[in-house]
Scaffold this active site. Structure first.
Site, short mmCIF file in Angstrom:
data_model
loop_
_atom_site.label_atom_id
_atom_site.label_comp_id
_atom_site.label_asym_id
_atom_site.label_seq_id
_atom_site.Cartn_x
_atom_site.Cartn_y
_atom_site.Cartn_z
N ASP A 1 0.85 -1.21 0.00
CA ASP A 1 0.00 0.00 0.00
C ASP A 1 0.88 1.25 0.00
O ASP A 1 0.57 2.25 -0.66
CB ASP A 1 -0.93 -0.01 1.22
N HIS B 1 -5.57 -3.56 5.47
CA HIS B 1 -5.18 -3.87 4.09
C HIS B 1 -6.36 -4.45 3.31
O HIS B 1 -6.37 -5.62 2.96
CB HIS B 1 -3.98 -4.83 4.08
N1 LIG Z 1 -0.42 -8.43 1.84
C1 LIG Z 1 -0.45 -8.04 0.59
O1 LIG Z 1 -0.25 -6.85 0.28
C2 LIG Z 1 -0.68 -9.03 -0.51
C3 LIG Z 1 -0.37 -8.69 -1.83
C4 LIG Z 1 -0.57 -9.65 -2.83
C5 LIG Z 1 -1.08 -10.90 -2.51
N2 LIG Z 1 -1.38 -11.18 -1.22
C6 LIG Z 1 -1.89 -12.51 -0.84
O2 LIG Z 1 -0.81 -13.46 -0.84
C7 LIG Z 1 -1.34 -14.78 -1.02
C8 LIG Z 1 -0.54 -15.54 -2.06
O3 LIG Z 1 -0.68 -14.95 -3.33
P1 LIG Z 1 0.03 -15.58 -4.63
O4 LIG Z 1 -0.30 -14.71 -5.77
O5 LIG Z 1 1.45 -15.88 -4.33
O6 LIG Z 1 -0.77 -16.97 -4.76
P2 LIG Z 1 -0.30 -18.31 -5.48
O7 LIG Z 1 -1.49 -19.19 -5.59
O8 LIG Z 1 0.45 -17.99 -6.72
O9 LIG Z 1 0.74 -18.94 -4.46
C9 LIG Z 1 0.36 -19.38 -3.20
C10 LIG Z 1 1.25 -20.52 -2.80
O10 LIG Z 1 0.83 -20.96 -1.52
C11 LIG Z 1 1.01 -22.35 -1.49
N3 LIG Z 1 0.27 -22.96 -0.40
C12 LIG Z 1 -1.05 -23.27 -0.32
N4 LIG Z 1 -1.31 -23.88 0.85
C13 LIG Z 1 -0.13 -23.95 1.52
C14 LIG Z 1 0.26 -24.49 2.77
N5 LIG Z 1 -0.62 -25.07 3.59
N6 LIG Z 1 1.55 -24.40 3.13
C15 LIG Z 1 2.46 -23.80 2.31
N7 LIG Z 1 2.14 -23.30 1.11
C16 LIG Z 1 0.87 -23.37 0.72
C17 LIG Z 1 0.55 -22.83 -2.87
O11 LIG Z 1 1.02 -24.11 -3.15
C18 LIG Z 1 1.14 -21.75 -3.74
O12 LIG Z 1 2.43 -22.11 -4.19
C19 LIG Z 1 -2.82 -14.57 -1.36
O13 LIG Z 1 -3.61 -14.79 -0.22
C20 LIG Z 1 -2.89 -13.12 -1.78
O14 LIG Z 1 -4.18 -12.58 -1.62
C21 LIG Z 1 -1.19 -10.29 -0.23
O1 LIG Z 2 -5.59 -7.31 -4.04
C1 LIG Z 2 -5.30 -8.45 -3.69
O2 LIG Z 2 -6.12 -9.36 -3.62
C2 LIG Z 2 -3.87 -8.77 -3.38
C3 LIG Z 2 -3.21 -7.79 -2.48
O3 LIG Z 2 -3.87 -7.65 -1.26
C4 LIG Z 2 -2.96 -6.45 -3.12
O4 LIG Z 2 -3.17 -5.43 -2.48
O5 LIG Z 2 -2.49 -6.43 -4.28
#
Ligand SMILES: NC(=O)c1ccc[n+]([C@@H]2O[C@H](COP(=O)([O-])OP(=O)(O)OC[C@H]3O[C@@H](n4cnc5c(N)ncnc54)[C@H](O)[C@@H]3O)[C@@H](O)[C@H]2O)c1
Ligand SMILES: O=C(O)C[C@H](O)C(=O)O
Length: 348
Positions: A184, A211
């Site tokens: 953010d 967030h």
């Molecule tokens: N905080 C933030 O600003 C922010 C920003 C972007 C994404 N996110 C969040 O991050 C998360 C991941 O996003 P992504 O794009 O990498 O998803 P993705 O699906 O590409 O990757 C997620 C990974 O988690 C793994 N996984 C699932 N269950 C698991 C477990 N029990 N133990 C270990 N690994 C496990 C999967 O195998 C996969 O490799 C999502 O929840 C997304 O919303 C948060």
């Molecule tokens: O928007 C989402 O779902 C992923 C993450 O929280 C973001 O801010 O990009």
């Protein structure tokens, strides 16, 4: 030389974003700094892989442990060939989770499902809450003193879930649990610099609250340098920052949410935590932490990072009338998301 390296690391964690060449140069530095084991849970995912790369080139890391339910041997073999300081190990499946976590100083959690167009972050709760709960149960068992950086959404609920799991296990230390809201801040800086026609590397914008949607509250009145943008521009910038994640989800059209910018933001925040652990003074980042800044038990605001994690949670400072209004509006939604996380952890 040591000071120069730390100064360059600090720039990554604070105001000025490092260029990719800065990061690479830092990665190949031969400075001696304390041994630190960093674990990425969900390391084979869209965020996990580029985050593994960025942590591999961070000279503050001596051991990099990459865990996922599948795919980590390949990721570990790949990044492990990079000639930077850390030793890399890949762990796959629950049987290897304990080994992956043992001795960790910092655990970063991007495990879980991402959004598709039309979904809110809360729509991820049903799947991600269980994932986060089981991973945090393992953290409490295998590395109870590690700092935890929670990336998995909905952060407004997954951080309270983690806190409850750690409380039940008797390992909760509020100074060591962080919801990562750095993306953010990264977005607010980029959008603000664009509108104010300022070089983005010198721009700072605190972002507070939580967030998700309106709980994300950028404080453009405290942006530096101060460009005194008109109210309608500030409102548009606020909305764009709040909807930044959705902008990426829609552009990716069903292929997930922000991964590259999140890996960058996650690496910046992790780097700041490591600097704090190593005793670098005045490391400040915004993060969603246990807080008494408002009446809500968790809240994102500026936090001073130190040898034990949170050294000080900073007050919000003076807000504009528009920001005061935004603060009051976000509280009910943020409160409900926090309570939902706490209830889940206690009922399951
Ligand atoms: N905080 C933030 O600003 C922010 C920003 C972007 C994404 N996110 C969040 O991050 C998360 C991941 O996003 P992504 O794009 O990498 O998803 P993705 O699906 O590409 O990757 C997620 C990974 O988690 C793994 N996984 C699932 N269950 C698991 C477990 N029990 N133990 C270990 N690994 C496990 C999967 O195998 C996969 O490799 C999502 O929840 C997304 O919303 C948060
Ligand atoms: O928007 C989402 O779902 C992923 C993450 O929280 C973001 O801010 O990009």
């Amino acid at each position: 030389m040591r000071t120069a390296v730390l100064r360059s690391l600090r720039s990554a964690a604070a105001r000025s974003a490092p260029s990719s060449s800065d990061l690479l140069r830092r990665g190949f530095s031969s400075e001696s700094v304390p041994e630190r084991k960093v674990v990425v849970l969900g390391a084979a995912g869209g965020i996990g892989q580029p985050l593994a790369l960025l942590m591999k080139i961070n000279p503050l890391v001596s051991k990099l442990s990459l865990y996922d339910i599948a795919g980590t041997p390949g990721v570990a073999a790949d990044v492990g060939h990079i000639n930077s300081r850390s030793e890399v190990a890949g762990y796959v499946g629950e049987d290897q989770l304990g080994q992956a976590l043992e001795g960790a100083d910092l655990v970063i959690i991007p495990a879980g499902v991402p959004r598709k167009p039309g979904m809110t972050r809360d729509d991820l709760f049903n799947i991600n809450a269980g994932i986060v709960k089981s991973l945090c149960t393992a953290i409490a068992k295998y590395c109870p003193s590690a700092i935890v950086n929670m990336i998995s959404n909905p952060v407004n609920s997954t951080v309270p879930i983690a806190a409850e799991v750690f409380k039940k296990a008797g390992t909760y230390d509020e100074k060591k649990l962080f919801g990562v809201t750095t993306l953010d801040v990264v977005r607010a800086k980029t959008f603000y610099a664009g509108k104010a026609n300022l070089p983005v590397a010198g721009v700072d914008v605190p972002v507070v609250g939580g967030h998700a949607g309106i709980t994300i509250l950028p404080l453009f009145s405290q942006a530096s340098p101060q460009a005194n943008l008109p109210e309608d521009v500030i409102k548009a910038l606020t909305k764009r920052t709040q909807d930044g994640g959705t902008e990426v989800v829609e552009a990716k059209a069903g292929k997930g949410s922000a991964t590259l910018s999140m890996a960058y933001a996650g690496a910046v925040f992790a780097d700041a935590c490591l600097e704090g652990l190593n005793g670098v003074p005045d490391v400040v980042q915004c993060s969603f932490v246990q807080s008494s800044v408002t009446e809500l038990p968790f809240f994102a605001s500026k936090v001073v990072l130190g040898k034990n994690g949170v050294e000080k949670v900073l007050d919000l400072g003076p807000l504009s009338d528009y920001e005061k209004e935004g603060l009051e509006k976000l509280k009910p939604e943020l409160k409900a998301s926090i309570e939902k996380g706490i209830k889940f952890a206690n009922d399951n």
